[in-house]
Design a protein around this motif. Structure first.
Motif, PDB file in Angstrom:
ATOM      1  N   LYS A  94       7.399   1.864  19.895  1.00  0.00           N
ATOM      2  CA  LYS A  94       6.352   1.778  18.884  1.00  0.00           C
ATOM      3  C   LYS A  94       6.903   1.003  17.825  1.00  0.00           C
ATOM      4  O   LYS A  94       7.252   2.069  16.552  1.00  0.00           O
ATOM      5  CB  LYS A  94       5.394   2.950  18.446  1.00  0.00           C
ATOM      6  CG  LYS A  94       4.357   2.765  17.534  1.00  0.00           C
ATOM      7  CD  LYS A  94       4.266   3.889  16.545  1.00  0.00           C
ATOM      8  CE  LYS A  94       5.171   3.911  15.559  1.00  0.00           C
ATOM      9  NZ  LYS A  94       5.011   2.681  14.375  1.00  0.00           N
ATOM     10  N   SER A 108       2.778  -1.312  15.196  1.00  0.00           N
ATOM     11  CA  SER A 108       1.890  -0.735  14.072  1.00  0.00           C
ATOM     12  C   SER A 108       2.001  -1.806  12.908  1.00  0.00           C
ATOM     13  O   SER A 108       3.121  -2.035  12.711  1.00  0.00           O
ATOM     14  CB  SER A 108       2.137   0.659  13.678  1.00  0.00           C
ATOM     15  OG  SER A 108       3.535   0.794  13.184  1.00  0.00           O
ATOM     16  N   VAL A 124      -8.959   2.323   5.584  1.00  0.00           N
ATOM     17  CA  VAL A 124      -8.978   3.220   4.951  1.00  0.00           C
ATOM     18  C   VAL A 124      -9.289   2.979   3.354  1.00  0.00           C
ATOM     19  O   VAL A 124      -8.505   2.468   2.712  1.00  0.00           O
ATOM     20  CB  VAL A 124      -7.453   4.157   5.055  1.00  0.00           C
ATOM     21  CG1 VAL A 124      -7.246   5.193   4.149  1.00  0.00           C
ATOM     22  CG2 VAL A 124      -7.159   4.418   6.409  1.00  0.00           C
ATOM     23  N   PRO A 183      -6.413   5.408   0.613  1.00  0.00           N
ATOM     24  CA  PRO A 183      -5.007   5.779   1.145  1.00  0.00           C
ATOM     25  C   PRO A 183      -4.170   6.857   0.122  1.00  0.00           C
ATOM     26  O   PRO A 183      -4.234   6.697  -0.903  1.00  0.00           O
ATOM     27  CB  PRO A 183      -4.076   4.416   1.173  1.00  0.00           C
ATOM     28  CG  PRO A 183      -4.815   3.617   0.332  1.00  0.00           C
ATOM     29  CD  PRO A 183      -6.440   4.136   0.199  1.00  0.00           C
ATOM     30  N   VAL A 243       3.020   8.265   4.759  1.00  0.00           N
ATOM     31  CA  VAL A 243       4.255   8.474   5.584  1.00  0.00           C
ATOM     32  C   VAL A 243       4.014   9.512   6.687  1.00  0.00           C
ATOM     33  O   VAL A 243       2.968  10.189   6.483  1.00  0.00           O
ATOM     34  CB  VAL A 243       4.948   9.393   4.478  1.00  0.00           C
ATOM     35  CG1 VAL A 243       6.048  10.239   5.272  1.00  0.00           C
ATOM     36  CG2 VAL A 243       5.427   8.768   3.374  1.00  0.00           C
ATOM     37  N   ASP A 283       3.622   8.120  13.086  1.00  0.00           N
ATOM     38  CA  ASP A 283       3.794   9.173  14.029  1.00  0.00           C
ATOM     39  C   ASP A 283       2.590   9.864  14.556  1.00  0.00           C
ATOM     40  O   ASP A 283       2.359  10.130  15.782  1.00  0.00           O
ATOM     41  CB  ASP A 283       4.941  10.173  13.475  1.00  0.00           C
ATOM     42  CG  ASP A 283       6.033   9.875  12.845  1.00  0.00           C
ATOM     43  OD1 ASP A 283       6.570   8.877  13.295  1.00  0.00           O
ATOM     44  OD2 ASP A 283       6.283  10.203  11.581  1.00  0.00           O
ATOM     45  N   LEU A 339      -5.342   4.543  16.409  1.00  0.00           N
ATOM     46  CA  LEU A 339      -6.008   3.967  15.242  1.00  0.00           C
ATOM     47  C   LEU A 339      -6.626   5.067  14.431  1.00  0.00           C
ATOM     48  O   LEU A 339      -6.315   5.067  13.170  1.00  0.00           O
ATOM     49  CB  LEU A 339      -6.852   2.844  15.446  1.00  0.00           C
ATOM     50  CG  LEU A 339      -5.946   1.413  15.855  1.00  0.00           C
ATOM     51  CD1 LEU A 339      -7.020   0.360  16.381  1.00  0.00           C
ATOM     52  CD2 LEU A 339      -5.271   0.802  14.655  1.00  0.00           C
ATOM     53  N   ALA A 344      -4.991   6.436  10.706  1.00  0.00           N
ATOM     54  CA  ALA A 344      -5.944   6.140   9.567  1.00  0.00           C
ATOM     55  C   ALA A 344      -6.246   7.664   8.942  1.00  0.00           C
ATOM     56  O   ALA A 344      -6.151   7.695   7.611  1.00  0.00           O
ATOM     57  CB  ALA A 344      -7.203   5.428   9.953  1.00  0.00           C
TER      58      ALA A 344
HETATM   59  N1  LIG Z   1      -3.050   1.525   4.332  1.00  0.00           N
HETATM   60  C1  LIG Z   1      -3.720   1.869   5.649  1.00  0.00           C
HETATM   61  N2  LIG Z   1      -5.021   1.581   5.775  1.00  0.00           N
HETATM   62  C2  LIG Z   1      -5.421   1.868   7.334  1.00  0.00           C
HETATM   63  N3  LIG Z   1      -4.620   2.156   8.115  1.00  0.00           N
HETATM   64  C3  LIG Z   1      -3.210   2.341   7.894  1.00  0.00           C
HETATM   65  C4  LIG Z   1      -2.690   2.204   6.449  1.00  0.00           C
HETATM   66  N4  LIG Z   1      -1.352   2.505   6.684  1.00  0.00           N
HETATM   67  C5  LIG Z   1      -1.244   2.686   7.971  1.00  0.00           C
HETATM   68  N5  LIG Z   1      -2.283   2.736   8.633  1.00  0.00           N
HETATM   69  C6  LIG Z   1      -2.259   3.199  10.090  1.00  0.00           C
HETATM   70  O1  LIG Z   1      -1.275   4.000  10.476  1.00  0.00           O
HETATM   71  C7  LIG Z   1      -0.540   3.063  11.684  1.00  0.00           C
HETATM   72  C8  LIG Z   1       1.128   3.373  11.191  1.00  0.00           C
HETATM   73  O2  LIG Z   1       1.246   2.765  10.068  1.00  0.00           O
HETATM   74  P1  LIG Z   1       2.627   2.130   9.906  1.00  0.00           P
HETATM   75  O3  LIG Z   1       2.610   0.792  10.544  1.00  0.00           O
HETATM   76  O4  LIG Z   1       3.010   1.933   8.467  1.00  0.00           O
HETATM   77  O5  LIG Z   1       3.588   3.016  10.774  1.00  0.00           O
HETATM   78  P2  LIG Z   1       5.306   3.371  10.494  1.00  0.00           P
HETATM   79  O6  LIG Z   1       5.917   2.354   9.606  1.00  0.00           O
HETATM   80  O7  LIG Z   1       5.646   3.594  11.689  1.00  0.00           O
HETATM   81  O8  LIG Z   1       4.862   4.792   9.502  1.00  0.00           O
HETATM   82  P3  LIG Z   1       5.908   5.913   9.522  1.00  0.00           P
HETATM   83  O9  LIG Z   1       7.381   5.741   9.768  1.00  0.00           O
HETATM   84  O10 LIG Z   1       5.812   6.418   8.082  1.00  0.00           O
HETATM   85  O11 LIG Z   1       5.292   6.888  10.420  1.00  0.00           O
HETATM   86  C9  LIG Z   1      -0.942   1.700  11.445  1.00  0.00           C
HETATM   87  O12 LIG Z   1      -0.878   1.068  12.480  1.00  0.00           O
HETATM   88  C10 LIG Z   1      -2.441   1.819  10.932  1.00  0.00           C
HETATM   89  O13 LIG Z   1      -3.286   2.191  12.151  1.00  0.00           O
END
Ligand SMILES: Nc1ncnc2c1ncn2[C@@H]1O[C@H](COP(=O)(O)OP(=O)(O)OP(=O)(O)O)[C@@H](O)[C@H]1O
Ligand SMILES: O=P(O)(O)OC[C@@]1(O)O[C@H](CO)[C@@H](O)[C@@H]1O
Length: 370
Positions: free
Chosen positions: A200, A238, A259, A262, A266, A270, A291, A295
């Motif tokens: 992922k 993601s 969203v 937001p 963080v 996960d 998703l 979200a």
């Molecule tokens: N601003 C946002 N609006 C809507 N959905 C979001 C947003 N930010 C994150 N997401 C959702 O959360 C998922 C994971 O976010 P992201 O890609 O930032 O993961 P990440 O970098 O692995 O995060 P972390 O390491 O903090 O767990 C995204 O694929 C999306 O589905």
């Protein structure tokens, strides 16, 4: 107080559907400070502050727990911060196996602004000795025989060989245990070679490991196809606010969930990974679940993990990816590490015997089951 002095009690999993074991080699105490706006060099008065137990695998287990999915977390801990981490997890009712280590568990800080902007400062963590690493690996191996999935998540502490996740994947290949890997840089590159069932990556990780700019959905799909060619069976990429792309043997899907307010992203990745596994880890239905959980995490403060009351599936849209669609947070370029695998401390395919004199791993049933 917490379970650190308790007898080691081993309890069989309650077989419900899937059983998911998580490994967090570099867990953390996560302090989230909400501020009006971030100004470098200024004294900033915080609006609120909260402390969450953290680290990527820990968060996956917390999200699963919040949704009554059976999971157990392997958590190395050290120093006062480590004891606090274990105490917080125990209070939340997490099923975990703790492994005492000599170094201090790190503290990570998040500065969260009202528009959803997050600035994160992550400590490197303290080194694990080869003996400590062997004890942790033995603990994972002992616990994993009952699991369907082993989730190896997060950065590696200093001096941990980059191929540690790769060796876990190889160890479980053929035993019917799937390994999901969520990490970055050399550890991700090296894990691919060992054929994980799932990776992922987020946008930066995808750009970093493929060495290509990721500007649009088509770039994501091509990069994910490249990761599959390199060994990953399924790629769940993601994309932050831009949603996610799933590339697996059966097909390719894109999805997103808006969203409007937001709070903190963080741990969204996960929660998303937890939702994907809980949703069956395959196809559009699992992507919808991923998703919805991701979200929901973004709507919550700090790295709070969403429960059933927070998760809205009706706001999720999925379909065929539009390759031309531009990403709002494109990553222009980031070179992949040309020599990802790093030196091995315990031999190529062997996770090593338990280390001596470092304390026994302690298994802590959640408070409710005591
Ligand atoms: N601003 C946002 N609006 C809507 N959905 C979001 C947003 N930010 C994150 N997401 C959702 O959360 C998922 C994971 O976010 P992201 O890609 O930032 O993961 P990440 O970098 O692995 O995060 P972390 O390491 O903090 O767990 C995204 O694929 C999306 O589905
Ligand atoms: O430094 P790593 O291991 O890459 O990430 C650690 C971390 O940022 O990841 C979690 C969110 O995904 C937080 O709980 C934690 O602070």
């Amino acid at each position: 107080m917490a379970p650190l002095d308790d007898d080691c009690v081993r309890r069989p999993y309650r077989r419900v559907a899937v059983v998911i074991l998580t490994l967090t080699l570099n867990p953390s105490l996560d302090r989230t400070i909400e501020i009006a706006s971030l100004t470098r060099g200024a004294v900033i008065r915080a609006a609120t502050a909260r402390l969450d137990p953290g680290g990527k695998g820990v968060n996956v287990s917390r999200a699963l727990l919040a949704n009554s999915v059976v999971s157990r977390a392997v958590v190395p801990f050290g120093g006062d911060e480590g004891r606090q981490l274990v105490h917080l997890l125990w209070q939340q009712g997490l099923d975990m196996v703790t492994v005492p280590v000599a170094g201090r568990t790190r503290s990570n800080v998040t500065l969260a602004e009202p528009d959803g902007t997050v600035t994160k400062i992550n400590e490197p963590g303290t080194a694990l000795s080869p003996a400590e690493l062997d004890t942790i690996a033995d603990t994972v191996l002992a616990e994993a025989h009952e699991a369907d999935w082993v989730v190896a998540s997060g950065s590696l502490p200093p001096e941990v060989p980059a191929d540690v996740y790769a060796r876990l994947c190889r160890r479980f290949a053929g035993a019917g245990i799937h390994v999901a890997v969520d990490t970055s840089g050399p550890a991700l590159a090296s894990a691919l070679d060992a054929g994980p069932a799932l990776v992922k990556p987020n946008l930066e990780e995808l750009a970093g490991v493929t060495g290509r700019p990721i500007l649009c959905v088509g770039d994501v799909v091509e990069a994910a196809v490249q990761l599959r060619a390199a060994g990953a069976r399924t790629v769940l990429a993601s994309l932050g606010a831009d949603g996610a792309v799933l590339v697996e043997e059966q097909g390719i899907w894109y999805g997103e969930a808006t969203v409007t307010e937001p709070r903190s992203s963080v741990g969204a990745g996960d929660a998303m990974l937890a939702g994907f596994l809980a949703g069956g880890a395959r196809g559009e239905a699992a992507l919808v679940e991923a998703l919805a959980w991701g979200a929901a995490a973004v709507r919550l403060p700090g790295s709070r993990m969403p429960g059933p009351g927070d998760i809205r599936r009706d706001g999720v849209r999925t379909g065929r990816p539009d390759p031309a669609r531009l990403l709002t947070s494109a990553v222009w370029s980031e070179a992949a590490d040309p020599n990802p695998a790093g030196p091995s401390l315990t031999g190529p395919d062997h996770l090593g015997p338990a280390g001596a004199g470092l304390g026994e791993p302690g298994h802590h049933p959640p408070p409710a089951s005591r």
